[in-house]
Motif scaffolding. Structure first.
Motif, PDB file in Angstrom:
ATOM      1  N   LEU A  18       0.800  -1.228   0.000  1.00 49.81           N
ATOM      2  CA  LEU A  18       0.000   0.000   0.000  1.00 49.81           C
ATOM      3  C   LEU A  18       0.830   1.273   0.000  1.00 49.81           C
ATOM      4  N   ILE A  19       2.079   1.175   0.437  1.00 49.49           N
ATOM      5  CA  ILE A  19       2.966   2.345   0.485  1.00 49.49           C
ATOM      6  C   ILE A  19       4.190   2.049  -0.360  1.00 49.49           C
ATOM      7  N   ASP A  20       4.427   2.832  -1.395  1.00 51.79           N
ATOM      8  CA  ASP A  20       5.562   2.538  -2.268  1.00 51.79           C
ATOM      9  C   ASP A  20       6.866   3.020  -1.628  1.00 51.79           C
ATOM     10  N   ASP A  21       7.979   2.622  -2.241  1.00 52.19           N
ATOM     11  CA  ASP A  21       9.288   2.881  -1.643  1.00 52.19           C
ATOM     12  C   ASP A  21       9.602   4.366  -1.515  1.00 52.19           C
ATOM     13  N   SER A  22       9.172   5.164  -2.475  1.00 46.01           N
ATOM     14  CA  SER A  22       9.449   6.600  -2.399  1.00 46.01           C
ATOM     15  C   SER A  22       8.690   7.236  -1.241  1.00 46.01           C
ATOM     16  N   GLU A  23       7.461   6.786  -1.014  1.00 47.57           N
ATOM     17  CA  GLU A  23       6.687   7.281   0.125  1.00 47.57           C
ATOM     18  C   GLU A  23       7.310   6.826   1.439  1.00 47.57           C
TER      19      GLU A  23
END
Length: 245
Positions: A194-199
């Motif tokens: 649900l949360i990508d690496d950049s986030e």
């Protein structure tokens, strides 16, 4: 500094994740498991695996900590397989497993499944593990792009998990210098899906651990908390670790 959290998903009855942190041989041992829901009793698989890993690692007298992690994973796998066979239904029990051990100026880790270990140095977040999934294999072989992999219907299929024959975990270590603080982040796929690496990089770069925890939980919940979600966040400093929550 240590912050850890685990919760069942929004529509789940039982939390199938399990986490643990403890001091062993003056080092910090972190364990994260996510029981595989397609198999039998996933919540039991994750919990007994955490307990087995904790006891097996602590009981070992090996000073090569990467070898200790390897032996621990192999023995925990044998334990889980035997436990499955002793059940009335004799159905397979499986779980992901990530082990991180921090001692002196080294980090050691073992990994199997699709839970993850990240490392933050400065403001740069690096994924230390590779997902053992069909989707990851298809990406590596050029059959899928990263964009196509998002929300793919086969995203849940694991190629490796604890509780199967010949677990073949990924093992690695790295030296940590004394001039910087080092952050590690372990999480189940209830967060990474649900949360990508950049986030994640932006969130985990925050200096305040309470804010990091609150931001992750809020973001997962705002996006539906489809699966159980758990994490362990550690900052290694020269004087060790301090419990945050």
């Amino acid at each position: 500094m240590i912050s850890q959290f685990t919760s069942k998903g929004a529509n789940k009855i039982i939390n199938e994740d399990a986490i643990e942190t403890l001091i062993v041989d003056d080092g910090l041992l972190c364990i994260l498991c996510d029981g595989v829901g397609a198999d039998s009793d996933p919540e039991v698989a994750s919990r007994i695996t955490v307990s087995a890993v904790k006891n097996l690692f602590d009981a070992s007298d090996k000073t090569d900590y990467l070898e200790r992690i390897k032996d621990t994973i192999i023995d925990a796998n044998d334990f889980l397989v035997k436990y499955s066979h002793q059940k009335k239904d004799n159905n397979q029990m499986t779980t992901t497993l990530d082990i991180l051990y921090l001692k002196d100026n080294f980090a050691y880790w073992g990994h199997i499944g699709d839970s993850r270990i990240y490392y933050l140095r400065g403001n740069t977040l690096r994924l230390l593990t590779k997902d053992h999934t069909l989707i990851q294999k298809l990406i590596e072989e050029g059959f899928l792009t990263l964009k196509q992999a998002i929300n793919h219907p086969s995203s849940h299929i694991l190629l490796k998990a604890l509780g199967k024959d010949n677990p073949e975990p990924d093992l690695s270590k790295m030296r940590l210098n004394n001039f910087e603080n080092h952050r590690f982040f372990l999480c189940s796929d209830g967060i990474s899906s649900l949360i990508d690496d950049s986030e994640l990089q932006q969130i985990i770069s925050n200096k305040d651990f309470d804010s990091i925890q609150n931001n992750i939980i809020s973001l997962v919940r705002s996006r539906g908390a489809i699966d159980d979600y758990s994490f362990i966040l550690i900052e290694k400093v020269n004087n060790g670790w301090k419990e945050n929550s």
